[in-house]
Design an enzyme around this catalytic site. Structure first.
Site, PDB file in Angstrom:
ATOM      1  N   ALA A   1      -1.699   2.014   7.912  1.00 34.42           N
ATOM      2  CA  ALA A   1      -1.267   2.258   6.574  1.00 34.42           C
ATOM      3  C   ALA A   1      -2.505   2.656   5.784  1.00 34.42           C
ATOM      4  O   ALA A   1      -2.722   3.226   4.478  1.00 34.42           O
ATOM      5  CB  ALA A   1      -0.385   1.377   6.060  1.00 34.42           C
TER       6      ALA A   1
ATOM      7  N   GLY B   1      -7.482   4.949   9.925  1.00 26.25           N
ATOM      8  CA  GLY B   1      -7.182   5.444  11.504  1.00 26.25           C
ATOM      9  C   GLY B   1      -8.493   5.240  12.307  1.00 26.25           C
ATOM     10  O   GLY B   1      -9.498   5.272  11.618  1.00 26.25           O
ATOM     11  N   ARG B   2      -8.405   4.916  13.505  1.00 32.21           N
ATOM     12  CA  ARG B   2      -9.552   4.883  14.157  1.00 32.21           C
ATOM     13  C   ARG B   2      -9.298   5.239  15.852  1.00 32.21           C
ATOM     14  O   ARG B   2      -8.215   5.427  15.951  1.00 32.21           O
ATOM     15  CB  ARG B   2     -10.076   3.397  14.225  1.00 32.21           C
ATOM     16  CG  ARG B   2      -9.262   2.422  15.033  1.00 32.21           C
ATOM     17  CD  ARG B   2      -8.596   1.610  14.137  1.00 32.21           C
ATOM     18  NE  ARG B   2      -7.749   0.546  14.822  1.00 32.21           N
ATOM     19  CZ  ARG B   2      -8.211  -0.527  15.713  1.00 32.21           C
ATOM     20  NH1 ARG B   2      -9.591  -0.909  15.496  1.00 32.21           N
ATOM     21  NH2 ARG B   2      -7.474  -1.309  16.159  1.00 32.21           N
TER      22      ARG B   2
ATOM     23  N   HIS C   1       4.872   2.970  18.083  1.00 33.06           N
ATOM     24  CA  HIS C   1       5.142   2.234  16.591  1.00 33.06           C
ATOM     25  C   HIS C   1       3.918   1.156  16.963  1.00 33.06           C
ATOM     26  O   HIS C   1       3.961   0.390  18.060  1.00 33.06           O
ATOM     27  CB  HIS C   1       6.345   1.196  16.601  1.00 33.06           C
ATOM     28  CG  HIS C   1       6.428   0.642  15.541  1.00 33.06           C
ATOM     29  ND1 HIS C   1       7.201  -0.591  15.272  1.00 33.06           N
ATOM     30  CD2 HIS C   1       5.938   1.005  14.040  1.00 33.06           C
ATOM     31  CE1 HIS C   1       7.258  -1.022  14.167  1.00 33.06           C
ATOM     32  NE2 HIS C   1       6.381  -0.241  13.194  1.00 33.06           N
ATOM     33  N   ASP C   2       3.058   0.941  16.007  1.00 36.95           N
ATOM     34  CA  ASP C   2       1.918   0.198  15.982  1.00 36.95           C
ATOM     35  C   ASP C   2       2.329  -1.366  16.409  1.00 36.95           C
ATOM     36  O   ASP C   2       1.660  -2.086  17.177  1.00 36.95           O
ATOM     37  CB  ASP C   2       1.102   0.018  14.834  1.00 36.95           C
ATOM     38  CG  ASP C   2       1.778  -0.076  13.576  1.00 36.95           C
ATOM     39  OD1 ASP C   2       2.873  -0.544  13.243  1.00 36.95           O
ATOM     40  OD2 ASP C   2       1.030   0.312  12.374  1.00 36.95           O
TER      41      ASP C   2
ATOM     42  N   THR D   1      -1.190  -5.454   6.858  1.00 33.71           N
ATOM     43  CA  THR D   1      -0.745  -5.099   5.358  1.00 33.71           C
ATOM     44  C   THR D   1       0.611  -5.622   5.707  1.00 33.71           C
ATOM     45  O   THR D   1       1.240  -5.959   4.502  1.00 33.71           O
ATOM     46  CB  THR D   1      -0.699  -3.476   5.550  1.00 33.71           C
ATOM     47  OG1 THR D   1      -2.153  -2.870   5.481  1.00 33.71           O
ATOM     48  CG2 THR D   1      -0.040  -3.113   4.316  1.00 33.71           C
TER      49      THR D   1
ATOM     50  N   GLY E   1      -5.299  -7.319  12.359  1.00 30.23           N
ATOM     51  CA  GLY E   1      -6.271  -7.617  11.761  1.00 30.23           C
ATOM     52  C   GLY E   1      -6.272  -9.014  10.841  1.00 30.23           C
ATOM     53  O   GLY E   1      -7.307  -9.778  10.699  1.00 30.23           O
TER      54      GLY E   1
END
Length: 488
Positions: free
Chosen positions: A12, A15-16, A232-233, A254, A403
Site C-alpha cells: 500500500a 513496490g519492490r 494476495h500479499d 500497514t 515489515g
C-alpha cells in the site's frame, strides 16, 4: 539445484522487486528495485496510479534483461479492481480502497441481502471497502460503466495481464472481493445476481502456483514463465512459513492480519458474529483470520508530524516510546474504530477520542506511539482469544511476519499482552512466499512443506518471551470495555 526468481511485491505504500537465488537448498534474496506507491486524489476521489506502477515494473525488467530467471511472480494488496474494455484497455484508474465512495454502502447492501446470507455464501469478513461494496457503489453511480466493461480483474491480475496477455483471476486475491464461494472455489454468481450487479465480466479463477504463460515478446526477458503465486500479499506471506494447530500467524504492516491456516473454511454463525474471514490459501488451504488496523495508525501520525515540520524517524519514535513508561496504559482505544480508518489528522482524531471517553490524551509523539502499540497488542490478544474459541486449539506461539517483524517494541508488547511466545521473521515473508510458489510451480521443490523448509533454513527468526503479563492483563479488561462500547 541452482535457480533464479523475480518477485514483484507491491504494497500500500511501496513496490519492490526481489531477485532470489536458490543454491544447494539455501535461498538468497536481494532487493533490486524499490519505488513509491502513492495514491492520487482527483476531484475528490482517491485512485491508485497503476500506470506508474506498471512503468516501474517495466523499468525493472529492462534493467534485469541480462538475468536468466526461471520464473516471475507478482503479489499486491487485495480488494481493489480494474475494468477493461473490449480491446483489453484500462477503463479509468482503479479506485483506492480508502476512497469515500463506500461510506454507508454496506448497510444498503444488507437491505437487499442480509449480512448472514452474505457470510454463508462467502465466509469473508465484513469490511466497508471490500470489492463487493465498491462494485455496488460504482454501479449505483454509473451503471453503464460496469455494463460496458468486458473484464473485471483485481490489481495483480491486471499486472499479470499486461505481463502475459492472459486475463485470469488468481484465487487467493479473488477471495478478498467477498464474492467467491470458498467451498467450490468459484465466483458466487448468485450473490451478485441478487444485488443486481453484472457478472459477465468476471474472468476465470486460477489456483495459486499456476503458470499463466510466458512473458510477452515486447518485454525484456520475453519468454520467461510468469507464475501466479498467492497474488494476495498476505496469502504469499503465509505461504512462506510453517504453521501448526497450536500456532498463529500475524502479518504485520500497514494492516495486521492475525489468523491460522486451516484445511477447510469455517463458515459458522459464531465466525460471522466475530467477523472472521476465510480467505484463500495456497495448496487448497484456507486462511481463517481477522484484519486489524495495524501500523497504519502510526504511519498516519508520522505523516501529520512530518507535515508540521517534525521529522521523526521510526527508530526515534520507538526508542522514545520504549522509555516513556509514564504513558503506559493511559490512553486505550480500539485501533479499528471507524474514526481511525482515514482521518485527515490521526493524532487529533486519537486525542478527540480520548477526550470523548474521559481519558488523558497523549501529550507527545512518543506517547502517541506507545499508545498505538499498546492498543495493537491488546487487540491482538482479543482476536487471538476469538481464534482459539473458533478453532478449539490453544495457541502457544505467534509467528510475526512482514515489515512489522522488525518492530521489536511491538513484538515484545504482543508477547506481554497475549502471554504467548512470539517468533519474529522473516522480514521478507511476502516476497519469500511469492518465491516459494514459483519454486513449486517450476519444480524446484516438490511440495509446499519442502519450500517452507528452504525458508526456515535460510532466514533465522527472533524470539520474544512474555514479561509482566499480569500487569498487562490488569489493563486488558479496561481495553475490552472500549471495544465492547464500539461493537456492542
Amino acid at each position: 539445484m541452482n535457480a533464479q526468481y523475480l518477485a514483484f511485491d507491491l504494497g500500500a505504500e511501496s513496490g519492490r522487486a526481489v531477485h532470489a537465488r536458490l543454491h544447494s537448498g539455501i535461498l538468497e534474496i536481494d532487493e533490486v528495485e524499490r519505488f513509491p506507491n502513492e495514491p492520487v486524489s482527483v476531484r475528490g476521489s482517491l485512485h491508485w496510479d497503476v500506470l506508474r506502477l506498471w512503468h516501474e515494473m517495466q523499468r525493472t525488467l529492462d534493467r534485469l534483461s541480462d538475468a536468466n530467471f526461471d520464473s516471475i511472480g507478482v503479489d499486491t494488496w487485495g480488494v481493489d479492481y480494474a475494468l477493461l474494455n473490449h480491446r483489453g484497455d484500462l477503463i479509468g484508474n482503479p479506485c483506492h480502497y480508502r476512497d469515500s465512495r463506500t461510506a454507508g454502502v454496506m448497510e444498503k447492501v444488507f437491505g437487499i441481502v442480509s449480512r448472514g446470507e452474505i457470510y454463508e455464501m462467502t465466509g469473508i469478513q465484513f469490511l466497508p471497502f471490500n470489492t463487493l461494496y465498491q462494485l455496488f457503489a460504482a454501479y449505483a453511480a454509473d451503471p453503464k460503466l460496469l455494463e460496458t466493461a468486458r473484464h473485471l480483474v483485481t490489481i495483480p491480475d491486471l499486472l499479470n495481464y499486461w505481463l502475459t496477455g492472459r486475463i485470469a483471476c488468481e484465487y487467493t486475491n479473488a477471495t478478498t472481493t467477498q464474492f467467491v464461494d470458498p467451498r467450490t472455489r468459484s465466483w458466487a454468481f448468485d450473490l451478485l445476481a441478487k444485488l443486481g450487479l453484472p457478472t459477465a465480466f468476471l474472468a476465470p479463477i486460477v489456483e495459486p502456483g499456476s503458470v499463466l504463460g510466458p512473458l510477452a515478446s515486447f518485454h525484456a526477458l520475453a519468454g520467461t514463465p510468469v507464475v501466479a503465486p498467492a497474488c494476495h500479499d498476505t496469502g504469499s506471506a503465509v505461504a512462506a512459513i510453517a504453521t501448526s494447530a497450536n500456532s498463529a500467524y500475524l502479518s504485520s504492516g500497514t494492516w495486521s492480519l492475525l489468523g491460522a491456516e486451516l484445511p477447510a473454511p469455517m463458515i459458522t454463525p459464531k465466525a460471522c458474529s466475530l467477523n472472521f474471514t476465510n480467505e484463500g490459501g495456497v495448496c487448497g488451504t484456507v486462511r481463517l483470520l481477522k484484519n486489524i488496523a495495524g501500523l497504519w495508525l502510526l504511519q498516519s501520525c508520522r505523516r501529520t508530524w512530518l507535515a508540521s515540520g517534525q521529522n521523526f524517524s521510526y527508530d526515534e519514535l520507538l526508542t522514545s516510546a520504549a522509555k516513556d513508561e509514564r504513558s503506559s496504559f493511559r490512553s486505550l482505544f480500539d485501533p479499528d474504530h471507524p474514526a481511525f480508518l482515514c482521518p485527515r489528522d490521526m493524532p487529533a482524531e486519537i486525542a478527540t477520542y480520548c477526550r470523548r471517553t474521559g481519558q488523558p490524551e497523549p501529550v507527545s509523539a512518543p506517547a502517541f506511539t506507545r499508545a498505538i502499540l499498546e492498543n495493537l497488542a491488546f487487540k491482538y490478544r482479543l482476536v487471538l482469544e476469538s481464534l482459539e474459541e473458533l478453532t478449539g486449539n490453544h495457541i502457544e506461539e505467534i509467528r510475526i511476519i512482514g515489515g512489522g517483524s522488525l518492530n521489536g517494541l511491538l513484538n515484545q508488547f504482543t508477547a506481554n499482552a497475549t502471554g504467548r511466545t512470539v517468533l519474529a521473521g522473516p522480514l521478507e515473508a511476502t516476497a519469500l512466499g511469492n518465491i516459494v510458489m514459483q519454486m513449486l510451480a517450476t519444480g524446484a521443490v516438490g511440495s509446499l512443506a519442502e519450500g517452507r523448509a528452504v525458508i526456515d533454513r535460510s532466514f533465522p527468526v527472533r524470539r520474544f518471551d512474555p514479561v509482566e503479563n499480569d500487569r498487562w492483563s490488569a489493563h486488558y479488561a479496561r481495553f475490552k470495555q472500549y471495544c465492547e462500547d464500539l461493537h456492542g
